[in-house]
Every structure is written in C-alpha cells, then in structure tokens.
Design a protein around this motif. Structure first.
Motif, short mmCIF file in Angstrom:
data_model
loop_
_atom_site.label_atom_id
_atom_site.label_comp_id
_atom_site.label_asym_id
_atom_site.label_seq_id
_atom_site.Cartn_x
_atom_site.Cartn_y
_atom_site.Cartn_z
N UNK A 123 0.81 -1.20 0.00
CA UNK A 123 0.00 0.00 0.00
C UNK A 123 0.84 1.25 0.00
N UNK A 124 0.28 2.25 -0.64
CA UNK A 124 0.92 3.55 -0.68
C UNK A 124 0.48 4.32 0.56
N UNK A 125 1.23 5.34 0.88
CA UNK A 125 0.75 6.22 1.93
C UNK A 125 -0.62 6.76 1.56
N UNK A 126 -1.43 7.04 2.56
CA UNK A 126 -2.76 7.56 2.24
C UNK A 126 -2.62 8.91 1.55
N UNK A 127 -3.47 9.12 0.59
CA UNK A 127 -3.39 10.36 -0.17
C UNK A 127 -4.76 10.96 -0.46
N UNK A 128 -5.79 10.29 0.02
CA UNK A 128 -7.16 10.75 -0.21
C UNK A 128 -7.87 10.89 1.13
N UNK A 129 -9.17 11.12 1.03
CA UNK A 129 -9.99 10.99 2.22
C UNK A 129 -9.85 9.56 2.76
N UNK A 130 -10.08 9.40 4.06
CA UNK A 130 -9.95 8.06 4.64
C UNK A 130 -11.19 7.68 5.44
N UNK A 131 -11.53 6.39 5.37
CA UNK A 131 -12.53 5.82 6.25
C UNK A 131 -11.77 4.98 7.27
N UNK A 132 -12.04 5.21 8.55
CA UNK A 132 -11.23 4.64 9.62
C UNK A 132 -12.08 3.70 10.45
N UNK A 133 -11.59 2.48 10.65
CA UNK A 133 -12.38 1.43 11.27
C UNK A 133 -11.89 1.12 12.67
N UNK A 134 -12.73 1.40 13.62
CA UNK A 134 -12.39 1.24 15.04
C UNK A 134 -12.95 -0.10 15.53
N UNK A 135 -12.12 -1.16 15.46
CA UNK A 135 -12.52 -2.49 15.93
C UNK A 135 -13.72 -3.07 15.20
N UNK A 136 -13.83 -2.80 13.92
CA UNK A 136 -14.89 -3.40 13.11
C UNK A 136 -14.69 -4.92 13.08
N UNK A 137 -15.74 -5.68 13.32
CA UNK A 137 -15.58 -7.13 13.49
C UNK A 137 -16.16 -7.99 12.38
N UNK A 138 -17.21 -7.53 11.71
CA UNK A 138 -17.91 -8.41 10.77
C UNK A 138 -17.23 -8.40 9.40
N UNK A 139 -16.84 -9.57 8.89
CA UNK A 139 -16.15 -9.62 7.61
C UNK A 139 -16.97 -9.03 6.46
#
Lengths: 242, 242
Positions: free
Chosen positions: B93-109
């Motif tokens: 992966x490249x460094x983030x360069x766009x908006x980001x969605x951030x997942x805090x302990x998301x569990x369901x596949x």
C-alpha cells in the motif's frame, strides 16, 4: 410440562415453518433470540414462545412451551445455541402511503434485510416483486435486526404495482444510466426499483420507459452492493428532514 | 503432475494460509474462484494457481499446480465446490493520499468487504484500526467482490494515525450526535471514523474531542448497518464529481 422428544407432533409442526410453503399455509413464521422476540412482542405479532425448561421468560401473556436443549437445537437454525424461539403471526400491512423501494427479483437474504432496515430509517415502504427472496426467511429476519416489525411492505408484481400507482414517479437504479442521484431536487412521491444481484433489472421493467438514476462513483468500482446502493438512494431522496 | 494426497507437504502449507498467523508469516493469502483470481492477476498480486487437473487455466505466466477434487475440497472454504484457487502476495500500500474511512474495531467480515467496495467507489483510503477483522479473511475477500485489489489501505492504531495526520479534518460517525451529514459543505480532506458493530466507538477515540456526524433517520430505526452508514457518509462527503 417439558417436551423432551424431537418427534413430538407439535415440534414437528414448528419445524415445518423452516419451509416457505408451510409458513404461507399457517401464516406464521419463526424468530430466534431475545432481541427479535422482544420486537415481535412490542409489535403484537408474537403468538407463542418455545424456550428451555430453566429459562426465565418475561412474556406472561404469551403461550409458552418448554423444551429440552436437544429439542431446541433441532428447531434452531443458529450455529450458536438459542434458548428462546418465537412463533409469530404474519405481518399485516397497510396500503403503501410513502415513498417505496421496489425489489425486482432480489435474491440475497442479507441484502433484503439491509434494505428493510434502511427503508425504516428513511421512511420508505417496500414492494417485494415476484421472485424476490421470502421476507420470512430466517436470514432475512436476522439481518433486519428487528426492523421487520417496523417496515410496511407489500408483495406485488412490479408491473401491476406501477400500473396501479400512477401518482408515483419511478426511477430505475442503474450503474451507468440516468441522472446522478445528487442532482435530483424536489422529488415528489416516488418509487425506486433495484434489481437482482447478478442480472440487474428484468427486461419487462426495462421496457417500461421509466427514468434511470445512478450513483456517481470511481470507474474502478464495478458495482456497489445492491443493499448499499438502495440505501444511498433512499438517504438522498427520502423525506427525512431534520 | 497432479497432487492426489491431502497430506502432500505443499497442500499442508497452503492450508495453513486459512490462519492469519501463517498469512502474516508468509505474506501471502488465498482467493477462490475465477473472478477474484482474475482481479488478482490484473493487479499483479497473483503468485500461484491451484486448479483441478482437467481445468483449462488461462494464466500461462503463473505457476500452476494441479490437484484432484478431493485435494481441492480440502483447501476450499466454499460450500459449493471451487475449481480454482489462487495464492496471492500481500498487497503493498501507498501512503494515504485521499480521504480516509477509519475502522475502530470493526468485526464483521461482510461489513469490512462492503466498506472496501464503497471506499473504492467513492475514492477513500481505508485505515484498519487495531482489533479490526483481518482484511485477508476469506469472507472479507469474497464480499469485496475483487475490490480488495483496488483499494489503498493501511493498518494503524487510529490514535497514532490521527496524531500523524493533523492536516485531516476528522468526524466520528454516531447515531445521534453531531452535524447531519447532508449539512456539511465544502469539507476538506477528511477522515471518518466508524465503530464496532456492538460497542460503537472506543473510549480512547471518544476522548479525543473530535466532531461528530450523523445520518438523519426515522427514530423507529435503532441503527443502520455500519457498512451502509459508512457508505452513505462516503457518498455524501466524498470527492467524486460528475
């Protein structure tokens, strides 16, 4: 009294409710787990409870049948063990009175559950077209997270529905065609038609000369999940104002 | 040569890739089925193919191992039978360069798969916080519908990410608090934080004094599916313009 045999006649009848044919005959369906049963009770659809002999049941006014763990496991479709099952009456629906989300041969139970949940959130009624997955399928019920008891839905051939409701403005949701959903303003009462996961919208609907709506997206993405796409459109066009 | 024994050493090594520990050691993961393998190939991550002895394989430049149906069924996690399995290299992966969605302990596949698909659609990078489900989990991979090879994601403690990227505007997605997502205009580069399915946002994030965003909805709805909620917010705030 505790039912200890999986061959008990009552238990056999309950087990038949895993099949749509018997649900339709008896106009009843099964829900599992405390949350769904609580929602069924609040909505007045809970008819009977089946629970383990040592389980403390909170619904005094509902007929309760006690069974052994072996019998419970025979009825339950869950992987992890359930200690309470409810038999519910089929849900009575009112005529549609809001915007509608219309499902053209939607097949995946999880997608239907997601759409029902979002339909409640955004004030939509649901029209289940022919060949859509049964709304009383256990996987649908689980994925509605109890919202099955709060949604107004009807089963109808979509062409018939459109012909009978000519005061609605209809949009077919499509990957590439039609107006961007963000550019629709002041939309009146409307129906949004979403298609089958693999095959999209059926030809009989495509031949109706309706307008199309799409969600603007990066062309690297082949398609959004249909439950997500329907939810985005309902959020964008729905009548929630706050 | 065709491998006929499920006890073959190579097959044993492949089967270990069903466990995260061995995936992390070898930096490889398994995908099943023609579609995912096609996407892996196009993206340059396909390393090896395992297929049935009579299957016509289209990827001449990829090492191909032939096996019997019994061996294939031993490797496959699918209910219906698979005739092709790919071993892929971990995605760089490249460094983030766009908006980001951030997942805090998301569990369901399934939820992670949905979010990845929508992140590609709406030009978001994904930040997988600690304790989130493994992105190379087979259920995640299936529900991304191949978009795993088109998404830019990083694994990072969310607090560290926020501290290291102070040019981003952050919003915590919440049921009830904060600004309605439809009322945000001209938002700069941003991060949206969504929480665990049952427990929501962790206290360490809540304690950071960030802004909140919510989705306007009928109060009968207890909550939207987290994959749907994340997708709606990305659609609303993302930088897709057409």
């Amino acid at each position: 009294m505790v039912i200890t045999s999986v061959n008990n006649d009552y238990i056999k009848e309950v087990n038949k409710l895993h099949q749509k044919k018997y649900r339709d005959e008896s106009k009843t369906f099964i829900v599992e787990g405390d949350h769904l049963i609580g929602e069924a009770y609040k909505s007045g659809y809970l008819k009977e409870i089946i629970t383990l002999e040592n389980n403390l049941v909170k619904y005094d006014d509902i007929k309760t049948v006690y069974v052994t763990k072996e019998v419970m496991d025979k009825i339950s479709e869950q992987v992890s063990s359930t200690n309470i099952i409810g038999i519910c009456n089929y849900i009575e629906n009112k005529d549609v009175n809001n915007n509608v989300i219309m499902l053209d041969s939607l097949q995946d139970p999880g997608n239907l559950g997601t759409i029902i949940r979002s339909a409640v959130a955004f004030n939509y009624n649901v029209v289940l077209g022919d060949n859509s997955v049964d709304i009383y399928n256990s996987k649908v019920l689980r994925s509605t997270e109890g919202m099955i008891f709060n949604v107004n839905f009807i089963k109808s051939n979509l062409l018939d529905f459109i012909n009978e409701h000519n005061d609605y403005k209809y949009y077919i949701a499509d990957m590439n065609r039609g107006i961007n959903v963000k550019k629709i303003n002041n939309i009146p009462k409307h129906g949004i038609i979403v298609g089958n996961e693999g095959n999209g919208i059926s030809n009989e609907i495509r031949n109706m000369d309706l307008d199309y709506v799409h969600i603007g997206q990066n062309n690297k993405c082949e398609s959004l999940n249909v439950g997500v796409a329907a939810s985005i459109i309902m959020h964008e066009l729905g009548d929630i104002n706050e």
